[in-house]
Design a protein around this motif. Structure first.
Motif, PDB file in Angstrom:
ATOM      1  N   CYS A  46      26.945  40.368  54.065  1.00 12.56           N
ATOM      2  CA  CYS A  46      26.586  39.870  52.738  1.00 12.56           C
ATOM      3  C   CYS A  46      26.614  40.973  51.681  1.00 12.56           C
ATOM      4  O   CYS A  46      26.746  40.696  50.502  1.00 12.56           O
ATOM      5  N   ASP A  47      26.499  42.235  52.105  1.00 10.42           N
ATOM      6  CA  ASP A  47      26.547  43.312  51.111  1.00 10.42           C
ATOM      7  C   ASP A  47      27.974  43.594  50.644  1.00 10.42           C
ATOM      8  O   ASP A  47      28.193  44.432  49.784  1.00 10.42           O
ATOM      9  N   LEU A 106      30.092  40.905  49.826  1.00 10.97           N
ATOM     10  CA  LEU A 106      30.507  39.564  49.424  1.00 10.97           C
ATOM     11  C   LEU A 106      31.415  39.631  48.193  1.00 10.97           C
ATOM     12  O   LEU A 106      31.108  40.320  47.236  1.00 10.97           O
ATOM     13  N   PRO A 107      32.555  38.932  48.208  1.00  8.87           N
ATOM     14  CA  PRO A 107      33.395  38.903  46.998  1.00  8.87           C
ATOM     15  C   PRO A 107      32.655  38.221  45.838  1.00  8.87           C
ATOM     16  O   PRO A 107      31.831  37.323  46.064  1.00  8.87           O
ATOM     17  N   ALA A 108      32.956  38.650  44.623  1.00 10.81           N
ATOM     18  CA  ALA A 108      32.227  38.162  43.451  1.00 10.81           C
ATOM     19  C   ALA A 108      32.435  36.666  43.234  1.00 10.81           C
ATOM     20  O   ALA A 108      31.550  35.978  42.719  1.00 10.81           O
ATOM     21  N   ASP A 109      33.616  36.131  43.643  1.00  9.63           N
ATOM     22  CA  ASP A 109      33.910  34.725  43.363  1.00  9.63           C
ATOM     23  C   ASP A 109      33.622  33.825  44.561  1.00  9.63           C
ATOM     24  O   ASP A 109      34.147  32.712  44.636  1.00  9.63           O
ATOM     25  N   CYS A 158      27.462  36.575  55.919  1.00  8.98           N
ATOM     26  CA  CYS A 158      27.709  35.452  55.015  1.00  8.98           C
ATOM     27  C   CYS A 158      28.988  34.723  55.393  1.00  8.98           C
ATOM     28  O   CYS A 158      30.027  35.340  55.611  1.00  8.98           O
ATOM     29  N   VAL A 161      36.339  31.123  49.270  1.00  3.66           N
ATOM     30  CA  VAL A 161      36.915  31.723  48.062  1.00  3.66           C
ATOM     31  C   VAL A 161      38.277  31.087  47.839  1.00  3.66           C
ATOM     32  O   VAL A 161      38.921  30.643  48.785  1.00  3.66           O
ATOM     33  N   TYR A 177      31.434  31.920  53.660  1.00  2.00           N
ATOM     34  CA  TYR A 177      31.605  31.429  52.302  1.00  2.00           C
ATOM     35  C   TYR A 177      33.036  30.961  52.111  1.00  2.00           C
ATOM     36  O   TYR A 177      33.879  31.101  53.000  1.00  2.00           O
ATOM     37  N   TYR A 224      31.755  31.140  46.967  1.00  2.00           N
ATOM     38  CA  TYR A 224      30.894  29.987  46.745  1.00  2.00           C
ATOM     39  C   TYR A 224      30.633  29.282  48.069  1.00  2.00           C
ATOM     40  O   TYR A 224      31.252  29.623  49.068  1.00  2.00           O
TER      41      TYR A 224
END
Ligand code: ZN
Ligand code: ZN
Length: 346
Positions: A183-184, A186-189, A243, A247, A245, A191
């Motif tokens: 999680c540290d 994680l890409p900015a985009d 994480c 993208v 997620y 979701y």
């Protein structure tokens, strides 16, 4: 000055005082004369069975659990070995107890080394190099010689029998991709993020110490024990957040290809692109990606029926004409060295 030195008493080794405080145990020895075993190193200066003098070289540590302590032991030092009859005598004695020989110029008895509990690795494992290495070297040299003859080229006359080209363009689509990362990072985009606690690494933490007794030959038919300790470590898991997620990323979806022959000028394919959701630019939108082009010429030998296909640069391809004669370098394996076309007189 001499008196002062004597008072400081630097000649008394610290070993004697330390050794006398810890308990002493009987070394064992075997009688070489009658075969009696497990005789006591300190108590039995002579074999109780046949009377033969003790051989200090036959001393050994007793098996675990069979130690016999020497009560109220007074340690005076390492035994000396009689020059005349080889038997061991106490450091405090001036004459041999067995034959009466004098102590002077006598050497100390050999000390027994305690063997470590861990077995030593067999020596076969260490030397595996030998014929295997030589065979490898020979094979490698043979390979080099064969490669040399296979790569050596000779010129052959050929004509350009055919020319063709291929142009390909990749089509990328904006796609929702599932990824997993710490999680540290994680890409900015990102979701639709979900977190899981997962072991990330391990840490070794001190966890007491590992101790074992080392037996020390005192040299007078007895031995003492010394504790030797090494720190022990415990592996501890370190947890972190992982994480999962989604993208949106451009992914190669398909590719469009166009092929042409000699007389057709090279052109790029013109694929139709999907606009994507919500009026364009959203998920499902398509765009042109990487382009690839290849140019080939087919060469035919003038003397034989051999043919070769060479991939060449666009410049070389456009300069070569059908039926043009060229000198082609051919390898020992029969394959063409297509780079020789570049050096041809174009
Ligand atoms: Zn004996
Ligand atoms: Zn003697």
């Amino acid at each position: 000055m001499a008196g002062m030195n004597a008072q400081q008493s630097p000649s008394i080794p610290p070993l004697s005082s330390a050794a006398s405080s810890s308990p002493h145990y009987q070394m064992w020895w075997d009688c070489g004369a009658c075969g009696a075993t497990g005789l006591l190193g300190h108590a039995h200066r002579h074999c109780p069975q046949c009377g033969a003098a003790q051989d200090p070289q036959q001393r050994y540590f007793p098996p675990a659990g069979a130690e016999v302590e020497v009560k109220a032991h007074r340690y005076v030092g390492v035994d000396w070995r009689c020059r005349f009859c080889e038997s061991p005598n106490a450091a405090s004695a001036d004459f041999c107890g067995n034959c009466g020989g004098p102590k002077e110029d006598a050497t100390q008895v050999p000390l027994v080394e305690d063997k470590p509990a861990t077995p030593t690795t067999p020596p076969q494992a260490a030397r595996r190099t030998g014929w295997g290495t030589y065979a490898l070297v020979v094979v490698a040299l043979l390979g080099l010689v064969m490669a040399y003859f296979a790569m050596r080229t000779h010129p052959e006359q050929a004509v350009i029998a055919d020319k063709n080209w291929t142009r390909e363009v990749e089509i990328e689509r904006l796609t929702a991709v599932s990824q997993t990362r710490w999680c540290d990072a994680l890409p900015a985009d990102a979701y639709q993020i979900s977190r899981v606690r997962v072991q990330r690494s391990t840490r070794s933490t001190p966890d007491g110490q590992e101790c074992h007794d080392v037996r020390v030959d005192a040299g007078d038919g007895t031995f003492t024990k010394r504790k030797e300790c090494t720190p022990r470590y415990r592996e501890e898991p370190i947890y972190d957040d992982q994480c999962r997620y989604r993208v949106n990323r451009w992914q190669v979806q398909r590719s469009d290809q166009l092929q042409g022959l000699t007389h057709q000028p090279p052109a790029w394919p013109q694929p139709s692109l999907a606009p994507g959701l919500m009026g364009g630019g959203g998920l499902g939108a398509e765009r042109l990606g990487q382009r690839h082009e290849t140019y080939r010429v087919v060469l035919k030998a003038t003397q034989t029926n051999k043919t070769w296909t060479c991939q060449v640069s666009p410049r070389v391809w456009s300069q070569l004409r059908l039926e043009q004669r060229v000198a082609l370098q051919v390898r020992g394996t029969g394959g063409a060295d297509c780079t020789s076309l570049l050096a041809a007189d174009l």
